[in-house]
Motif scaffolding. Structure first.
Motif: not given
Length: 509
Positions: A291-319
Motif C-alpha cells: 500500500w501507498r496510502d495506508l493511514r491507520a492499522v489496528e490489531g493485536t501485536v501478533a496480528d500486525v507482526y504477521a502482516l509484515g507490513l512493508a510500508c509506513r503507517v502514520p497511526e497504529l492502534r494495538l488491540r
C-alpha cells in the motif's frame, strides 16, 4: 404525525380513510425500514405492501429491509418473493441474519422471466426462490450478512447491485467450504461485481487461496477494511500482498486473527508459523508491491507482526494487552520498525511484575528503538488488575521511565480500574478517585519539555476494558442485532389489518 411512533401511525391509518390512502402514513411507517423475522411477519408485511392505492405505491418508500431466522413456510416464502421482485422496489440497505436458513426457505414458484439472459443468475427452476429474488436486486448500496454458507456465497457472486459497503460473516455453523475452496470465503472473488463501487468492507471468516497473490480483480475505491479470519483454515491468511493488490487505495486496515490466536496461548509451533507467515508476507510485498496510502492499522501485536507490513503507517492502534510474548519475542519492536508510526495507542496490564521489573526495561528499550522515534502522540491505557494494583505514583513513575525517551508532543494516560470494582482492592480504587491527576500531568510536562498536551484520566467503564482486551474485530451484523433497527416488529402484526387481507386497499373499504 412525523413525531408519532410506528404503532401510533398504524393505529391512525386503521381508523382514518384519508391517512390510509395518503402517502404520509406508509412513508413514515417505512422510513426506518422493516424487519421480518417470522413467517407471520412476512405474510403480514406483504399484505400491507400490496394494499397501497394505487397498487404498489408503498414499495417506493421501502429503502431498508432486515430478514432473519428463515425456515419460512411456503406461503411466507411466496410473500417475501413477491415483495423482492416487485418492479417498484428500490432497496438501498439489506441485512440478512441466519443467511443460509433464509435463502433455503423453499416454495414452488414458477417465474415466467426465467431464461438464459444472464448465465450467472440463478433460476427458480434450480435454486431457492429467495436466492433468485435477492440476486435480482439491483439498487442495494449497503449489505450485511451473517451465517454465510454456500447459498450466501452464491448470492454474493450473483448480486448485481452497486454496493458501497458490505459486512459479511462467513460463519454458518454447518457450512462445508470444500467444493468452493478458500475463494468461497474470499470477498475479493465473491464481491467482484461490486468492485468498481465498494468503499467499505468488514466481516469475519475471510479466507483466500494460498497460492494466489495477484487476483485479476481490483477495488479502486475501497478505503476501509476491518475483518477477522481464522488462522486454522489453511494457513493462507493473512494475505498482505494479495489484499494490497486487490485494495490498492486502502487507508484503514484491521485484519485480525480469531481470539484463539491470542499471543499468550501460542505454542512453539504456532510461533514458528507466525514467523513464517510474516516472512512470506514481507517477501510477497517486496515482489508485488504494497500500500501507498495506508493511514491507520489496528490489531493485536501478533496480528500486525504477521502482516509484515512493508510500508509506513502514520497511526497504529494495538488491540489487546502488550504482554510477555510480544516483548520477549521482539514482536512489538518489529512492528514499530515495520510501520514507523507517528501516533501509537496501546494498553498495558498493570500487575505486580509488569511495570516494576524486566518488562518495564524491555518496553523502555523498545521505545528507544528506531521504529519508535517518529512517535509524536501516545495513548496508553493502564488496565489495573486485582493481583497487581499498585500505588498510582509508582505506576506513573514506571510509565515515565518507559516513555521518557520518546519525542512526544501529546500523551494520554488512562487508568482503567473496571476490573477492581467489587474486588478486595477497594482501597486502591479509593486512592485513585482521590488522586490529583492534574498534579501528575504537570510532572510529566516538567520532565518532558517537548510535551504540548498531557492528560491523565480515570475510567471504570468495563466496555473500555473489553475493547482493549478483545483479540479480534467484532463482526458487524451479528444475530444479536436482530430487531433493533427500527422497532418495526411491533407493527408487523398490525400491517395485515391495514390491507384487510386483500390485494388492493380500495376493495378493503
Amino acid at each position: 404525525m412525523d413525531m408519532s411512533s410506528p404503532p401510533a401511525i398504524a393505529a391512525m391509518m386503521r381508523t382514518c380513510r384519508t391517512l390510509y390512502r395518503d402517502a404520509t402514513g406508509p412513508r413514515l411507517l417505512l422510513r426506518n425500514g422493516a424487519t421480518l423475522a417470522s413467517s407471520d411477519a412476512c405474510c403480514s408485511f406483504s399484505a400491507f405492501m400490496f394494499a397501497g392505492v394505487p397498487a404498489g405505491a408503498r414499495f417506493t418508500y421501502l429503502r431498508a429491509l432486515t430478514v432473519s431466522y428463515g425456515c419460512f413456510s411456503e406461503g411466507a416464502t411466496r410473500a417475501l418473493f413477491g415483495i423482492l421482485v416487485h418492479s417498484d422496489l428500490a432497496l438501498e440497505s439489506l441485512t440478512l441474519h441466519d443467511t443460509e436458513d433464509v435463502l433455503n426457505s423453499r416454495a414452488h414458484i414458477i417465474d415466467d422471466n426465467d431464461g438464459p439472459d444472464d448465465n450467472d443468475q440463478p433460476s427458480t427452476a434450480t435454486a431457492s426462490p429467495l436466492l433468485v429474488a435477492f440476486s435480482s436486486l439491483t439498487t442495494l448500496r449497503h449489505l450485511t450478512m451473517s451465517h454465510i454458507g454456500s447459498a450466501g456465497s452464491s448470492l454474493l457472486s450473483s448480486l448485481r447491485s452497486p454496493l458501497v459497503s458490505a459486512s459479511l460473516a462467513f460463519d454458518a455453523p454447518d457450512a462445508n467450504w470444500t467444493p468452493g475452496g478458500p475463494d468461497a470465503q474470499n470477498p475479493i472473488v465473491c464481491l467482484a461485481r461490486a468492485a468498481d463501487t465498494l468503499e467499505e468492507l468488514s466481516g469475519t471468516g475471510f479466507n483466500i487461496a494460498p497460492d494466489v497473490v495477484r487476483y485479476a480483480i481490483t477495488y479502486p475505491r475501497l478505503r476501509h477494511l476491518s475483518a477477522r479470519y481464522s488462522p486454522a483454515l489453511d494457513g493462507a491468511m493473512p494475505a498482505t500482498a494479495a489484499y494490497a493488490h486487490a485494495f490498492p487505495a486502502l487507508t484503514h486496515l484491521a485484519l485480525c486473527a480469531g481470539a484463539s490466536a491470542a499471543p499468550a496461548a501460542l505454542d512453539p509451533f504456532a510461533v514458528r508459523a507466525l514467523r513464517t507467515t510474516r516472512r512470506t508476507n514481507r517477501d510477497d510485498q517486496l515482489a508485488y508491491g504494497t500500500w501507498r496510502d495506508l493511514r491507520a492499522v489496528e490489531g493485536t501485536v501478533a496480528d500486525v507482526y504477521a502482516l509484515g507490513l512493508a510500508c509506513r503507517v502514520p497511526e497504529l492502534r494495538l488491540r489487546g494487552a502488550v504482554c510477555g510474548p510480544d516483548l520477549a519475542e521482539g514482536w512489538l519492536a518489529a512492528v514499530l520498525a515495520d510501520v514507523r508510526p507517528a501516533a501509537l495507542a496501546l494498553t498495558v496490564v498493570v500487575r505486580g511484575a509488569l511495570l516494576g521489573g524486566r518488562e518495564r526495561r524491555v518496553l523502555a528499550r523498545v521505545f528507544r528503538g528506531a521504529g519508535a522515534q517518529g512517535v509524536r502522540a501516545l495513548e496508553m491505557q493502564l488496565l489495573l488488575v486485582p493481583q497487581g494494583a499498585d500505588a498510582l505514583g509508582r505506576v506513573l513513575e514506571s510509565v515515565f521511565c518507559a516513555v521518557r525517551r520518546l519525542p512526544l508532543r501529546r500523551l494520554t494516560l488512562t487508568f482503567n480500574y473496571a476490573l477492581l470494582v467489587g474486588s478486595a482492592a477497594h482501597l486502591t480504587v479509593y486512592y485513585l478517585k482521590e488522586a490529583n491527576l492534574e498534579h501528575y500531568a504537570c510532572r510529566f510536562r516538567e520532565a518532558m519539555p517537548g510535551l504540548e498536551e498531557v492528560a491523565v484520566r480515570l475510567t471504570d467503564r468495563l466496555a473500555d476494558a473489553d475493547r482493549w482486551l478483545e483479540d479480534a474485530v467484532r463482526p458487524s451484523g451479528s444475530p444479536t442485532d436482530v430487531g433493533s433497527e427500527s422497532g418495526e416488529e411491533e407493527v408487523m402484526q398490525q400491517l395485515a389489518e391495514l390491507g384487510f387481507g386483500v390485494t388492493y386497499g380500495e376493495e378493503a373499504w
